[in-house]
Design a protein around this motif. Structure first.
Motif, short mmCIF file in Angstrom:
data_model
loop_
_atom_site.label_atom_id
_atom_site.label_comp_id
_atom_site.label_asym_id
_atom_site.label_seq_id
_atom_site.Cartn_x
_atom_site.Cartn_y
_atom_site.Cartn_z
N MET A 117 -10.66 -1.48 0.33
CA MET A 117 -11.72 -1.67 -0.88
C MET A 117 -10.72 -2.31 -1.91
N LEU A 118 -10.92 -3.45 -2.29
CA LEU A 118 -10.09 -4.21 -3.38
C LEU A 118 -10.92 -4.42 -4.61
N ALA A 119 -10.99 -3.32 -5.44
CA ALA A 119 -12.02 -3.27 -6.48
C ALA A 119 -11.43 -3.61 -7.86
N THR A 120 -10.84 -2.83 -8.73
CA THR A 120 -10.16 -3.20 -9.87
C THR A 120 -8.91 -3.85 -9.48
N GLY A 121 -8.36 -3.46 -8.42
CA GLY A 121 -6.75 -3.79 -8.26
C GLY A 121 -5.79 -2.85 -8.57
N GLY A 122 -6.19 -1.98 -9.44
CA GLY A 122 -5.13 -0.94 -10.11
C GLY A 122 -4.30 -0.30 -9.30
N SER A 123 -4.81 0.33 -8.30
CA SER A 123 -3.96 1.24 -7.21
C SER A 123 -3.26 0.14 -6.23
N ALA A 124 -3.65 -1.15 -5.80
CA ALA A 124 -2.94 -2.18 -5.19
C ALA A 124 -1.61 -2.46 -5.99
N ILE A 125 -2.07 -2.97 -7.38
CA ILE A 125 -0.86 -3.41 -8.13
C ILE A 125 0.26 -2.53 -8.31
N LYS A 126 -0.30 -1.04 -8.39
CA LYS A 126 0.89 -0.09 -8.39
C LYS A 126 1.61 0.07 -7.39
N ALA A 127 0.83 -0.11 -6.04
CA ALA A 127 1.51 0.27 -4.73
C ALA A 127 2.56 -1.03 -4.77
N ILE A 128 2.02 -2.25 -4.82
CA ILE A 128 2.92 -3.31 -4.67
C ILE A 128 4.12 -3.27 -5.53
N GLU A 129 3.98 -2.74 -6.84
CA GLU A 129 5.24 -2.35 -7.77
C GLU A 129 6.37 -1.58 -6.78
N VAL A 130 5.78 -0.40 -6.28
CA VAL A 130 6.44 0.47 -5.68
C VAL A 130 7.41 -0.48 -4.36
N LEU A 131 6.61 -1.11 -3.70
CA LEU A 131 7.21 -2.08 -2.70
C LEU A 131 8.30 -2.84 -3.11
N LEU A 132 7.97 -3.52 -4.35
CA LEU A 132 9.04 -4.52 -4.77
C LEU A 132 10.14 -3.67 -5.28
N GLU A 133 10.00 -2.65 -6.05
CA GLU A 133 11.28 -1.74 -6.41
C GLU A 133 12.19 -1.38 -5.12
N THR A 134 11.52 -1.28 -4.06
CA THR A 134 12.44 -0.84 -2.79
C THR A 134 13.02 -2.23 -2.27
N GLY A 135 12.69 -3.23 -2.82
CA GLY A 135 13.34 -4.53 -2.32
C GLY A 135 12.43 -5.26 -1.37
N VAL A 136 11.39 -4.92 -1.14
CA VAL A 136 10.51 -5.74 -0.27
C VAL A 136 10.14 -7.07 -0.97
N HIS A 137 10.32 -8.08 -0.42
CA HIS A 137 10.07 -9.48 -0.96
C HIS A 137 8.37 -9.74 -1.13
N GLU A 138 8.14 -10.34 -2.33
CA GLU A 138 6.61 -10.30 -2.72
C GLU A 138 5.89 -11.27 -1.51
N ASP A 139 6.72 -12.28 -1.15
CA ASP A 139 5.90 -13.25 -0.31
C ASP A 139 5.92 -12.83 1.23
N ARG A 140 6.52 -11.35 1.42
CA ARG A 140 6.35 -10.95 2.66
C ARG A 140 5.34 -9.80 2.68
N ILE A 141 4.50 -9.80 1.60
CA ILE A 141 3.62 -8.66 1.48
C ILE A 141 2.22 -9.31 1.96
N VAL A 142 1.49 -8.84 3.16
CA VAL A 142 0.12 -9.23 3.44
C VAL A 142 -0.75 -8.04 3.38
N PHE A 143 -1.76 -8.40 2.16
CA PHE A 143 -2.76 -7.08 1.73
C PHE A 143 -3.94 -7.52 2.63
N LEU A 144 -4.38 -6.33 3.38
CA LEU A 144 -5.47 -6.30 4.20
C LEU A 144 -6.83 -5.36 3.70
N ASN A 145 -7.86 -6.03 3.29
CA ASN A 145 -9.10 -5.29 3.08
C ASN A 145 -10.25 -5.67 3.51
#
Ligand code: URA
Length: 224
Positions: free
Chosen positions: A146-174
């Motif tokens: 469920m992509l509702a407010t987006g708050g959890s997703a934003i936090k999770a993506i921040e964590v991924l980017l901090e570990t070096g994942v490229h933003e354009d290599r993330i596909v978010f499924l909901n």
């Protein structure tokens, strides 16, 4: 651009991919939205939609040309997946999508992220994450139904980017998204891709998607 009546302006941003609204998908979504659908059926029909989402998500990963020989002895000019992937469910509801990913991608690496809302600040906070050590080299399928407010997703993506994942290599499924959630996530991460099965108009005062399908995690895991 994909037409979408529930998104302002009637067209989704180019990096939001809505599953083809086939009669099958519409019937599956009707089953999981129905408050009278029992848990077994909710799981069964959600799993079918999750398979479609995973298959569609995989279409946004890179391919290389590959020539093989068929049993007739002739060459076939095909393609092969290139690059390593990793699934990252946002605990708990996202874990419902793990099975569908494993069914499509044999031996796929799985990371985990747990985000919870701080009751005092109302802000989503990271409680736990465990990610493969080489995740920075991988394409990531981020899983949350469920992509509702987006708050959890934003936090999770921040964590991924901090570990070096490229933003354009993330596909978010909901399975279900709302325009405000889509906009909030893409405002922060414009290179992200979102694949969703349906878009609803908005949220109620309790931040539930409406008309929605209720609490996905409770219905899938039977914890209501
Ligand atoms: N999470 C859910 O499970 N349902 C909603 O409607 C919104 C977030």
């Amino acid at each position: 651009m994909t037409a979408c009546a529930n998104y302002p302006g009637g067209e989704l941003p180019t990096n939001v991919h809505l599953l083809a609204q086939t009669p099958q998908l519409r019937a599956l979504m009707t089953m999981i939205r129905d408050t009278n659908t029992n848990r077994n059926d909710f799981i069964f029909y959600s799993d079918r939609i999750i398979r479609l989402l995973v298959e569609e998500g995989l279409n946004y990963l890179p391919l290389v040309e590959q020539q093989i020989e068929t049993p007739t002895g002739l060459p076939y000019h095909g393609v092969a997946f290139q690059g390593k992937i990793c699934g990252v469910p946002i605990i708990r509801a996202g874990e419902a999508m793990e099975k569908g990913l494993r069914e499509c991608c044999k031996g796929v690496r799985i990371g985990k992220i747990l985000i919870q809302r701080n009751e005092e600040t109302a802000q989503p906070e990271l409680y736990y994450s465990k990610l493969p050590s080489d995740i920075a080299e991988r394409y990531v399928l981020l899983l949350d139904p469920m992509l509702a407010t987006g708050g959890s997703a934003i936090k999770a993506i921040e964590v991924l980017l901090e570990t070096g994942v490229h933003e354009d290599r993330i596909v978010f499924l909901n399975l279900l998204a709302v325009p405000d959630g889509i906009d909030a996530v893409l405002a922060r991460f414009p290179k992200l891709r979102i694949v969703t099965a349906d878009v609803d108009p908005g949220l109620n005062e309790k931040k539930f998607i409406v008309p929605g399908l209720g609490d996905f995690g409770d219905r899938y895991f039977g914890s209501s």
